[in-house]
Design an enzyme around this catalytic site. Sequence first.
Site, mmCIF file in Angstrom:
data_model
loop_
_atom_site.group_PDB
_atom_site.id
_atom_site.type_symbol
_atom_site.label_atom_id
_atom_site.label_comp_id
_atom_site.label_asym_id
_atom_site.label_seq_id
_atom_site.Cartn_x
_atom_site.Cartn_y
_atom_site.Cartn_z
ATOM 1 N N GLU B 42 -49.012 31.010 -109.994
ATOM 2 C CA GLU B 42 -50.254 30.278 -109.715
ATOM 3 C C GLU B 42 -49.902 28.987 -108.951
ATOM 4 O O GLU B 42 -48.896 28.340 -109.256
ATOM 5 C CB GLU B 42 -50.897 29.943 -111.068
ATOM 6 C CG GLU B 42 -52.223 29.230 -111.026
ATOM 7 C CD GLU B 42 -52.769 29.006 -112.455
ATOM 8 O OE1 GLU B 42 -52.070 29.365 -113.440
ATOM 9 O OE2 GLU B 42 -53.888 28.475 -112.579
ATOM 10 N N LYS B 111 -60.035 31.797 -109.052
ATOM 11 C CA LYS B 111 -59.955 31.861 -110.519
ATOM 12 C C LYS B 111 -61.303 31.501 -111.129
ATOM 13 O O LYS B 111 -61.884 30.463 -110.800
ATOM 14 C CB LYS B 111 -58.877 30.883 -110.986
ATOM 15 C CG LYS B 111 -58.576 30.882 -112.467
ATOM 16 C CD LYS B 111 -57.436 29.884 -112.764
ATOM 17 C CE LYS B 111 -57.014 29.917 -114.215
ATOM 18 N NZ LYS B 111 -55.881 28.973 -114.468
ATOM 19 N N CYS B 144 -53.964 33.664 -114.433
ATOM 20 C CA CYS B 144 -53.676 32.966 -115.695
ATOM 21 C C CYS B 144 -54.746 33.192 -116.781
ATOM 22 O O CYS B 144 -54.855 34.280 -117.311
ATOM 23 C CB CYS B 144 -53.444 31.481 -115.401
ATOM 24 S SG CYS B 144 -52.393 30.665 -116.642
#
Lengths: 256, 256
Positions: B42, B111, B144
């Site tokens: 990330e 995200k 994540c």
Amino acid sequence: MTVVHCAPVAPVIGDHDGNRRRVLTAIGSAVAAGAQVVVLPELATCGYAFTDVAEARAAGIAADDPLFADWSRAAGPAVVVGGFAELGDDGELYNSAAMVDASGVLAVYRKTHLWDREKLLFRPGDSAPPIVHTGHGRIGLLICYDLEFPEVTRNLAERGAELIAAPVNWPLVDRPDGEHPPETVIAMAAARTNRLCFAICDRSGTERDITWTGGSTTITADGWPQGPIADLDLSLSRNKWLSPHNHALNDRRLSF
Amino acid sequence: MTVVHCAPVAPVIGDHDGNRRRVLTAIGSAVAAGAQVVVLPELATCGYAFTDVAEARAAGIAADDPLFADWSRAAGPAVVVGGFAELGDDGELYNSAAMVDASGVLAVYRKTHLWDREKLLFRPGDSAPPIVHTGHGRIGLLICYDLEFPEVTRNLAERGAELIAAPVNWPLVDRPDGEHPPETVIAMAAARTNRLCFAICDRSGTERDITWTGGSTTITADGWPQGPIADLDLSLSRNKWLSPHNHALNDRRLSF
């Protein structure tokens, strides 16, 4: 803190009286050792590896069978959860679990996700799993393969369960050295993602052609297994905050 | 079989040119070693532990930045997935990931589930995670904390993903001896319940006040971690049958 015991029982198919005694002995031993919640395996009253429908149906009892009055007397101050083959009013056979305390039967749940040959022997339940507000915490019921659907464990968390009591019968499957059984991994993830405790009672040894995993364990709201007997802090289940900015249940943003 | 590499990168906040070189070196090394899919962490282009909005915005690049043409040239026959800070057309900053091959940028994903202070620095994405049918498999993107929502991983499985490539930055948290990081446990459960492979690239070492978990790992469709480099059989993801009577995606019976 709540003292939780996953109590081993090894029922013998067809031995109704012996199985009744085995279960009462397991409950009595756990309660004598201080258990406040006792969880027995799936189909603890009768065994699992039925040859055919006739043998499975012969194991069936009604949800108001006198056997549960025996459980109730044995429970003392504890809440007892265990599996049985339920012969329904509708004449169908269900793979069920009862929650019992000294006051009687608190809830009966019919397994909704049947595993493998169970689909040939049982009818699946159609009702959402119950959650009972007991003196030892808000306890939800699931049975074995039900645990493998994260939507189901999530639903119990959303409805306020602090502990999921789950009778299971886990046939042993291959796993790499050092790993937990896969079913335990799935329950650990459900515990961690939902901030929810688990008490899972499995079988061990063998039954006919099945070898059991012997995977009985409690799991904390942090997702870590503690073995079959533990003093669990169920109050952690009431706090779903993962960080100052993150809430386990409210953070999900995508709808599908 | 698909050779998957989770490729370590340690970006330095503010060192744009150095970070560009670090990422290209990581891609080049993995491709030279035979990687067919390369996954970077990330925010691999810029680092994570920003002090404030100004520092985070200074790291932002557009999704059509020339940097991705460099990734594309370095990719050779591989598919490359990595995280970057995306400055959107709308002027907002997103925590994004790009999927790139020799033909160019295949997909960009923003995200949707932001962790902790990220909520102060980034805007969350509103679009479902993409799945790209590449020459090395049907690859879905998550970042994540997205992984911790089983409904999201389930959705990618239902839409046909064989591999979820996930850039992550996992801050180290306590865990009992002998256990995997909790984020790994959650991904293992998602792999097992959905019959889906994972390639997760984490950071290691420290960055300002954060110690990283160093949890990079691939995971098989059976749910077992294989370390950061593995030859994965993605075809197992196409078979959702768990037993002659059980289908991982179709068996769920309760709707909530």
